[in-house]
Motif scaffolding. Sequence first.
Motif, PDB file in Angstrom:
ATOM      1  N   LEU A  59       0.845  -1.206   0.000  1.00 16.20           N
ATOM      2  CA  LEU A  59       0.000   0.000   0.000  1.00 16.20           C
ATOM      3  C   LEU A  59       0.884   1.262   0.000  1.00 16.20           C
ATOM      4  N   LEU A  60       1.952   1.193   0.790  1.00 17.19           N
ATOM      5  CA  LEU A  60       2.871   2.339   0.876  1.00 17.19           C
ATOM      6  C   LEU A  60       3.588   2.558  -0.456  1.00 17.19           C
ATOM      7  N   LEU A  61       4.003   1.469  -1.067  1.00 16.38           N
ATOM      8  CA  LEU A  61       4.670   1.566  -2.372  1.00 16.38           C
ATOM      9  C   LEU A  61       3.726   2.182  -3.410  1.00 16.38           C
ATOM     10  N   HIS A  62       2.479   1.757  -3.358  1.00 19.35           N
ATOM     11  CA  HIS A  62       1.472   2.288  -4.273  1.00 19.35           C
ATOM     12  C   HIS A  62       1.333   3.797  -4.079  1.00 19.35           C
ATOM     13  N   GLU A  63       1.315   4.200  -2.824  1.00 18.04           N
ATOM     14  CA  GLU A  63       1.191   5.631  -2.495  1.00 18.04           C
ATOM     15  C   GLU A  63       2.414   6.420  -2.987  1.00 18.04           C
ATOM     16  N   ILE A  90      12.598  -2.154   1.224  1.00 21.17           N
ATOM     17  CA  ILE A  90      11.506  -2.326   2.195  1.00 21.17           C
ATOM     18  C   ILE A  90      12.088  -2.716   3.542  1.00 21.17           C
ATOM     19  N   SER A  91      11.492  -2.216   4.630  1.00 14.17           N
ATOM     20  CA  SER A  91      11.874  -2.682   5.970  1.00 14.17           C
ATOM     21  C   SER A  91      10.644  -2.634   6.869  1.00 14.17           C
ATOM     22  N   HIS A  92      10.595  -3.558   7.833  1.00 12.22           N
ATOM     23  CA  HIS A  92       9.496  -3.477   8.802  1.00 12.22           C
ATOM     24  C   HIS A  92       9.984  -3.871  10.177  1.00 12.22           C
ATOM     25  N   THR A  93       9.350  -3.295  11.161  1.00  6.90           N
ATOM     26  CA  THR A  93       9.606  -3.658  12.540  1.00  6.90           C
ATOM     27  C   THR A  93       8.255  -3.604  13.229  1.00  6.90           C
ATOM     28  N   LYS A  94       8.222  -3.946  14.517  1.00  6.15           N
ATOM     29  CA  LYS A  94       6.925  -4.025  15.182  1.00  6.15           C
ATOM     30  C   LYS A  94       6.083  -2.753  14.982  1.00  6.15           C
ATOM     31  N   GLY A  95       4.976  -2.877  14.279  1.00  4.62           N
ATOM     32  CA  GLY A  95       4.047  -1.756  14.138  1.00  4.62           C
ATOM     33  C   GLY A  95       4.375  -0.738  13.069  1.00  4.62           C
ATOM     34  N   VAL A  99       9.336   2.231   3.397  1.00  3.21           N
ATOM     35  CA  VAL A  99       9.639   1.948   1.990  1.00  3.21           C
ATOM     36  C   VAL A  99      10.333   3.166   1.396  1.00  3.21           C
ATOM     37  N   ILE A 100      11.341   2.905   0.561  1.00  2.00           N
ATOM     38  CA  ILE A 100      11.976   3.992  -0.189  1.00  2.00           C
ATOM     39  C   ILE A 100      11.998   3.607  -1.662  1.00  2.00           C
TER      40      ILE A 100
END
Length: 216
Positions: A59-63, A90-95, A99-100
């Motif tokens: 969703l973030l990439l789309h935005e 892409i990176s994710h952590t708790k919550g 994205v760049i």
Amino acid sequence: MPVCYKIEKENFKLGLWRLDEASGQIFSMFANIATEKELLETEKFKNPARKAEWMASRLLLHELAGKLVHVEYNDDGKPFVAGNEFALSISHTKGMVAVIIAKTKAGIDIEMLSERVMAIQDKFIGQSEKTQLSIGSDIKTILLYWSAKETLYKIEGNRGIDFKKDLLIEPFQIGNHGEISGIVNLRDRIDKYHLYYFFYSPSGERTVYLIVYYFC
Ligand SMILES: CC(C)(COP(=O)(O)OP(=O)(O)OC[C@H]1O[C@@H](n2cnc3c(N)ncnc32)[C@H](O)[C@@H]1OP(=O)(O)O)[C@@H](O)C(=O)NCCC(=O)NCCS
């Protein structure tokens, strides 16, 4: 608003997505932009939190891209968009999901500030870096070493990279945001990257995140 932070420049766009919506809500948002294939891909996730992160990253990439893009992975697990129209990371952590996207190369890492990193620092900080660190360096500094190395790894995307031997972070003075240099020293070449970082807390929260990124 799920996108809680955004930087939009000529050369790159960076976004952070706060995962505070109910999982049903994020699924319906995702279903609005997903292809049949992507909807099927969500079924591979057993862990609902991981599934939500994966959907939020799309969703973030789309935005950021302003259009539908499909992410694929090379054999090392490095993501790319079909046709290599731009670079992404892409990176994710708790919550949180980060994205760049950039013109030719990109790397991003997000970490939650926690003292867990102190216990594993010997696994990724090399001998020459240790001599530049004062004894008892603080959590933020050690976390920045870790996150910067994760970012270098993602720019390169090469599974064989050794965090201690092949990646070197040059001495720096830590602040709330700043720039640091990272060197990738491989057998056939040495590359120096100029990395950016900032500490971030979503409004009204005490949790602190560190974001390190690179673009070119
Ligand atoms: C791949 C790796 C960088 C992922 O980091 P992480 O902290 O587990 O997770 P993050 O959320 O920051 O990043 C995950 C994203 O990295 C991306 N990624 C995975 N492999 C990648 C690669 N080879 N190159 C670039 N990006 C990659 C993926 O997009 C993934 O997200 P997605 O599955 O939703 O698409 C990391 O686990 C890794 O393997 N590091 C190298 C080996 C190592 O662990 N060394 C430790 C020394 S102490």
